[in-house]
Scaffold this motif. Structure first.
Motif, mmCIF file in Angstrom:
data_model
loop_
_atom_site.group_PDB
_atom_site.id
_atom_site.type_symbol
_atom_site.label_atom_id
_atom_site.label_comp_id
_atom_site.label_asym_id
_atom_site.label_seq_id
_atom_site.Cartn_x
_atom_site.Cartn_y
_atom_site.Cartn_z
ATOM 1 N N THR A 168 -47.739 -45.196 21.325
ATOM 2 C CA THR A 168 -47.107 -43.877 21.489
ATOM 3 C C THR A 168 -46.715 -43.279 20.154
ATOM 4 O OG1 THR A 168 -46.251 -44.613 23.634
ATOM 5 C CG2 THR A 168 -45.247 -42.667 22.647
ATOM 6 N N LEU A 169 -46.142 -44.091 19.292
ATOM 7 C CA LEU A 169 -45.701 -43.593 17.992
ATOM 8 C C LEU A 169 -46.887 -43.157 17.137
ATOM 9 C CD1 LEU A 169 -43.372 -43.151 16.046
ATOM 10 C CD2 LEU A 169 -43.539 -45.535 15.374
ATOM 11 N N LYS A 170 -47.943 -43.947 17.136
ATOM 12 C CA LYS A 170 -49.117 -43.607 16.328
ATOM 13 C C LYS A 170 -49.796 -42.346 16.842
ATOM 14 C CE LYS A 170 -53.148 -45.845 14.227
ATOM 15 N NZ LYS A 170 -53.950 -47.084 14.165
ATOM 16 N N ALA A 171 -49.872 -42.188 18.168
ATOM 17 C CA ALA A 171 -50.499 -40.992 18.738
ATOM 18 C C ALA A 171 -49.679 -39.741 18.450
ATOM 19 C CB ALA A 171 -50.685 -41.167 20.244
ATOM 20 N N GLN A 172 -48.358 -39.852 18.487
ATOM 21 C CA GLN A 172 -47.531 -38.687 18.188
ATOM 22 C C GLN A 172 -47.659 -38.270 16.734
ATOM 23 O OE1 GLN A 172 -43.498 -39.001 19.563
ATOM 24 N NE2 GLN A 172 -42.784 -37.250 18.370
ATOM 25 N N VAL A 173 -47.779 -39.235 15.829
ATOM 26 C CA VAL A 173 -47.962 -38.901 14.416
ATOM 27 C C VAL A 173 -49.322 -38.245 14.192
ATOM 28 C CG1 VAL A 173 -48.152 -39.873 12.099
ATOM 29 C CG2 VAL A 173 -46.374 -40.689 13.638
ATOM 30 N N GLN A 174 -50.351 -38.749 14.839
ATOM 31 C CA GLN A 174 -51.694 -38.190 14.656
ATOM 32 C C GLN A 174 -51.806 -36.785 15.244
ATOM 33 O OE1 GLN A 174 -54.324 -41.075 16.392
ATOM 34 N NE2 GLN A 174 -54.223 -42.465 14.632
ATOM 35 N N ASN A 175 -51.174 -36.559 16.399
ATOM 36 C CA ASN A 175 -51.236 -35.238 17.030
ATOM 37 C C ASN A 175 -50.237 -34.251 16.460
ATOM 38 O OD1 ASN A 175 -53.258 -36.078 18.807
ATOM 39 N ND2 ASN A 175 -51.779 -36.851 20.276
ATOM 40 N N GLU A 176 -49.318 -34.740 15.592
ATOM 41 C CA GLU A 176 -48.314 -33.879 14.953
ATOM 42 C C GLU A 176 -47.488 -33.129 15.986
ATOM 43 O OE1 GLU A 176 -50.368 -31.365 12.256
ATOM 44 O OE2 GLU A 176 -50.949 -32.982 10.885
ATOM 45 N N VAL A 177 -46.974 -33.874 16.957
ATOM 46 C CA VAL A 177 -46.153 -33.309 18.027
ATOM 47 C C VAL A 177 -44.701 -33.646 17.743
ATOM 48 C CG1 VAL A 177 -45.722 -33.263 20.502
ATOM 49 C CG2 VAL A 177 -48.045 -33.597 19.658
ATOM 50 N N ALA A 178 -43.825 -32.647 17.820
ATOM 51 C CA ALA A 178 -42.399 -32.864 17.608
ATOM 52 C C ALA A 178 -41.647 -31.627 18.049
ATOM 53 C CB ALA A 178 -42.087 -33.177 16.142
ATOM 54 N N LEU A 179 -40.440 -31.827 18.565
ATOM 55 C CA LEU A 179 -39.573 -30.708 18.920
ATOM 56 C C LEU A 179 -38.868 -30.157 17.694
ATOM 57 C CD1 LEU A 179 -37.987 -31.853 22.297
ATOM 58 C CD2 LEU A 179 -39.677 -30.073 21.934
ATOM 59 N N GLY A 180 -38.560 -30.996 16.735
ATOM 60 C CA GLY A 180 -37.947 -30.562 15.487
ATOM 61 C C GLY A 180 -38.822 -30.948 14.320
ATOM 62 N N ARG A 181 -38.293 -31.794 13.453
ATOM 63 C CA ARG A 181 -39.076 -32.296 12.327
ATOM 64 C C ARG A 181 -40.064 -33.349 12.817
ATOM 65 N NH1 ARG A 181 -35.035 -34.359 7.897
ATOM 66 N NH2 ARG A 181 -37.046 -34.897 6.951
ATOM 67 N N GLU A 182 -41.249 -33.346 12.240
ATOM 68 C CA GLU A 182 -42.289 -34.279 12.643
ATOM 69 C C GLU A 182 -42.028 -35.667 12.069
ATOM 70 O OE1 GLU A 182 -45.988 -32.711 11.444
ATOM 71 O OE2 GLU A 182 -45.901 -30.950 12.757
ATOM 72 N N ILE A 183 -42.571 -36.671 12.745
ATOM 73 C CA ILE A 183 -42.521 -38.044 12.247
ATOM 74 C C ILE A 183 -43.627 -38.207 11.213
ATOM 75 C CG2 ILE A 183 -42.607 -40.478 12.892
ATOM 76 C CD1 ILE A 183 -41.773 -39.702 15.682
ATOM 77 N N LYS A 184 -43.275 -38.637 10.014
ATOM 78 C CA LYS A 184 -44.250 -38.694 8.929
ATOM 79 C C LYS A 184 -45.151 -39.917 9.022
ATOM 80 C CE LYS A 184 -41.240 -36.188 5.709
ATOM 81 N NZ LYS A 184 -40.555 -36.225 4.391
ATOM 82 N N ARG A 185 -44.584 -41.076 9.357
ATOM 83 C CA ARG A 185 -45.376 -42.317 9.366
ATOM 84 C C ARG A 185 -45.074 -43.085 10.640
ATOM 85 N NH1 ARG A 185 -42.932 -41.987 4.393
ATOM 86 N NH2 ARG A 185 -44.306 -41.567 2.613
ATOM 87 N N HIS A 186 -46.081 -43.840 11.097
ATOM 88 C CA HIS A 186 -45.885 -44.692 12.268
ATOM 89 C C HIS A 186 -45.477 -46.108 11.881
ATOM 90 C CE1 HIS A 186 -50.072 -45.449 11.017
ATOM 91 N NE2 HIS A 186 -49.916 -46.640 11.548
ATOM 92 N N GLN A 187 -45.214 -46.340 10.600
ATOM 93 C CA GLN A 187 -44.734 -47.634 10.125
ATOM 94 C C GLN A 187 -43.860 -47.414 8.893
ATOM 95 O OE1 GLN A 187 -48.180 -49.962 9.192
ATOM 96 N NE2 GLN A 187 -49.015 -48.461 7.761
ATOM 97 N N ILE A 188 -43.057 -48.426 8.587
ATOM 98 C CA ILE A 188 -42.136 -48.300 7.462
ATOM 99 C C ILE A 188 -42.894 -48.516 6.160
ATOM 100 C CG2 ILE A 188 -40.006 -49.181 6.436
ATOM 101 C CD1 ILE A 188 -39.177 -50.161 9.146
ATOM 102 N N SER A 189 -42.648 -47.655 5.197
ATOM 103 C CA SER A 189 -43.198 -47.798 3.851
ATOM 104 C C SER A 189 -42.031 -47.973 2.889
ATOM 105 C CB SER A 189 -44.042 -46.570 3.478
ATOM 106 O OG SER A 189 -44.572 -46.698 2.183
ATOM 107 N N THR A 190 -41.938 -49.127 2.269
ATOM 108 C CA THR A 190 -40.801 -49.447 1.410
ATOM 109 C C THR A 190 -41.293 -49.974 0.072
ATOM 110 O OG1 THR A 190 -38.823 -50.860 1.212
ATOM 111 C CG2 THR A 190 -40.682 -51.740 2.452
#
Length: 421
Positions: free
Chosen positions: A170-192
């Motif tokens: 679900t998280l990966k599909a939402q990031v790929q489709n760029e779906v969001a009510l407010g700010r979009e989710i940038k990554r489907h995994q943590i980058s540190t």
């Protein structure tokens, strides 16, 4: 409608009545359950030794009950006005009502999210996860991630664990489709980063804080999937393949034998007059704005604007994995342009507008002649020579050329040009 003087029982009935007029069946059932749950009993006690009644929870004192009741009544009045505005056809109110009912915002969103956060095999994740062992912490949010994987010399990626395939899909599909009510989710995994700004290994406490911050922001913006039947039902109503369950408003009750005001006692008339004078209630938008009739066309457009924020999960038996299917906007009906037409209008013409059985002659391209080619080359050569001669005629001679030494390139070039002239 005066709502400031409503008693709790009258406020409850008014809320339930307005909720029953909502143009969506799922919204009607959701808000009915929500309203009844918010109007639970909060009994008070005269003695702390009184036992609590069965099913009502812990008893509260009179002051606590009155204070909580006053706050809840204010919230109930606001909710009643909002439901009335939605039933009057205000687009923004209706859209927000659908967001609440289908779990895009509000309490139901976190109910659907709790189902999404369940692991595939609960017995297999009783042990601490790899990230919990690495960060020396038993925090629940760390159990959703795998061990860090090094991408390059400066960055780690921490993906979602295989025990939570539905969450990862679900998280990966939402990031790929760029779906969001407010700010979009940038990554489907943590980058540190691997090191801090001083080039030292990242402290464990800061690494935990990075993971906690990413988890909190992502879960706030994540749109959990709907049940399959509910998603298909809304998609069918948005496409016009299913009838929308609209409700007709009931006629208000009329008093059979109204009593004139003059016949009421003087004390009752005075009390009602003082109460009406002390209300000073600001009129609601539901009373000011003109109602708009809600029909199936308006609801289809609303469903089409809401379905793009909804998804469902389907199991792919071929690849043995979960797939996320997101809603689509209502496009043109494929049967819209399939109305039969008269054959004589387009007889003998194909789809591109060309006559059938007739080949269009190709435009003949002139073959290059030998004399023309030689003349063209000679003209080009002459033009290039003329341009070269023009460039040679125009030479800029600086005013300080006499001051320069005799072997300077600029003075040598200027002297040659002056000799030709």
């Amino acid at each position: 409608m005066q709502t400031a003087s409503l008693k709790p029982i009258r406020l409850l009935r008014a809320l339930l009545r307005e909720a029953s007029y909502l143009p969506d069946a799922n919204a009607r059932s959701f808000f009915r359950r929500y309203i009844v749950k918010r109007f639970r009993a909060y009994p008070h006690v005269s003695s702390p030794l009184d036992a609590k009644p069965h099913g009502l929870g812990k008893r509260k004192g009179i002051s606590v009950t009155e204070e909580r009741t006053r706050q809840l009544r204010c919230q109930g009045k606001k909710g009643l006005n909002y439901l009335r505005r939605a039933n009057n056809g205000e687009h923004d109110c209706l859209k927000k009502i659908l967001f609440f009912a289908y779990g895009r915002i509000g309490k139901r969103k976190y109910t659907l999210l709790a189902h999404l956060l369940r692991p595939n095999d609960p017995a297999a994740v009783l042990q601490p996860s790899q990230l919990q062992k690495l960060y020396y912490s038993n925090d629940r949010f760390l159990s959703f991630f795998d061990a860090p994987k090094q991408v390059n010399a400066t960055t780690y990626n921490i993906p979602i664990s295989d025990y939570y395939c539905r969450l990862r899909t679900t998280l990966k599909a939402q990031v790929q489709n760029e779906v969001a009510l407010g700010r979009e989710i940038k990554r489907h995994q943590i980058s540190t980063p691997i090191t801090n700004v001083w080039g030292r290994p990242m402290p464990i406490r800061r690494a935990r804080n990075i993971a906690r911050r990413w988890y909190a922001e992502t879960m706030t913006r994540l749109l959990p999937p709907l049940p399959t039947d509910e998603f298909d039902n809304m998609q069918a109503m948005a496409d016009g393949r299913r009838e929308i369950s609209l409700v007709k408003r009931r006629s208000p009750a009329v008093e059979l034998h109204p009593r004139p005001i003059e016949e009421l006692p003087a004390a009752v008339r005075l009390a009602s007059l003082v109460q009406d004078a002390l209300v000073l209630e600001k009129p609601s938008r539901a009373d000011i704005r003109r109602p708009r009739q809600i029909d199936a066309r308006i609801m289809r457009r609303l469903y089409a604007s809401v379905i793009v924020y909804c998804s469902k999960l389907e199991w792919n038996e071929k690849y043995k994995k979960w797939e996320s299917v997101w809603g689509r906007m209502r496009g043109m009906n494929p049967t819209f342009n399939s109305v039969p037409h008269h054959n004589e209008l387009f007889a003998g013409v194909d789809e591109k507008g060309n006559l059938l059985g007739e080949k269009r002659p190709k435009c003949p391209q002139p073959s290059p002649h030998k004399d023309d080619t030689e003349a063209f080359l000679n003209s080009n050569l002459a033009n290039s020579q003329n341009a070269k001669s023009k460039r040679e005629k125009h030479v800029k001679v600086p005013f300080y050329v006499d001051i320069l030494p005799p072997e300077h390139p600029t003075r040598v070039m200027a002297s040659k040009f002056l000799k030709k002239v």
